[in-house]
Write a protein that holds these residues in place. Structure first.
Motif, PDB file in Angstrom:
ATOM      1  N   THR A 271      -4.002   7.804   0.474  1.00  0.00           N
ATOM      2  CA  THR A 271      -3.393   6.317   0.294  1.00  0.00           C
ATOM      3  C   THR A 271      -4.014   5.744  -0.883  1.00  0.00           C
TER       4      THR A 271
ATOM      5  N   TYR B 171       0.777  -1.074  -0.010  1.00  0.00           N
ATOM      6  CA  TYR B 171       0.056   0.017  -0.081  1.00  0.00           C
ATOM      7  C   TYR B 171       0.951   1.168  -0.083  1.00  0.00           C
TER       8      TYR B 171
ATOM      9  N   ASN C  46      -8.345   1.406  -5.058  1.00  0.00           N
ATOM     10  CA  ASN C  46      -9.085   1.946  -4.167  1.00  0.00           C
ATOM     11  C   ASN C  46      -8.289   3.329  -3.465  1.00  0.00           C
ATOM     12  N   THR C  47      -8.677   4.277  -3.005  1.00  0.00           N
ATOM     13  CA  THR C  47      -8.076   5.455  -2.649  1.00  0.00           C
ATOM     14  C   THR C  47      -8.866   6.016  -1.572  1.00  0.00           C
TER      15      THR C  47
ATOM     16  N   ILE D 255      -2.741  -1.755   5.309  1.00  0.00           N
ATOM     17  CA  ILE D 255      -3.497  -0.684   5.179  1.00  0.00           C
ATOM     18  C   ILE D 255      -2.692   0.624   5.703  1.00  0.00           C
TER      19      ILE D 255
ATOM     20  N   THR E 187      -4.488   1.615  -2.687  1.00  0.00           N
ATOM     21  CA  THR E 187      -4.000   0.323  -2.390  1.00  0.00           C
ATOM     22  C   THR E 187      -3.211  -0.385  -3.415  1.00  0.00           C
ATOM     23  N   TRP E 188      -3.000  -1.666  -3.347  1.00  0.00           N
ATOM     24  CA  TRP E 188      -1.910  -2.344  -4.261  1.00  0.00           C
ATOM     25  C   TRP E 188      -2.221  -2.285  -5.459  1.00  0.00           C
TER      26      TRP E 188
END
Length: 120
Positions: free
Chosen positions: A50, A33, A57-58, A102, A52-53
């Motif tokens: 932030t 992440y 998703n942010t 996360i 995700t891989w």
């Protein structure tokens, strides 16, 4: 050990845009992440965004929603922070961060930071 190097900071006027980049090396980037934090003078470090891989998703702090966009290019081992409509209160050192879990208030790995100064 994952290593992170930020770039793209600078001095801009209010209303301008900047794009920060963070290039990773040393480990499999897509396993992490990624996030951005910032620390303004005299203030504590705060979470900014932030991702995700997969990049699917942010999440953003409320103060930057609609103005900042985090993205990543796993082929280039790079995460970006596009900052639009910059305000003087966005002035801070911006840090890239990485974690295998996360990202919320902290992270495993940090870059050295890049300074963003927004003049009024």
């Amino acid at each position: 050990q994952l290593r992170l190097v930020e770039s793209g900071g600078g001095l801009v006027q209010a209303g301008a845009s900047l794009r920060l980049s963070c290039e990773a090396s040393g480990r499999t980037f897509s396993n992490y992440y990624m996030g951005w934090f910032r620390q303004a003078p005299g203030k504590e470090r705060e979470f900014v965004a932030t991702i995700t891989w997969s990049g699917g998703n942010t999440h953003y702090v409320d103060s930057v929603k609609g103005r900042f966009t985090i993205s990543r290019d796993n082929a280039k081992n790079t995460v970006y922070l596009q900052m639009n409509s910059l305000k003087p209160e966005d002035t801070a050192v911006y840090y890239c961060a990485a974690d295998r879990d996360i990202i919320k208030t902290s992270a495993e790995v940090w870059g050295q930071g890049t300074l963003v100064t927004v003049s009024s």
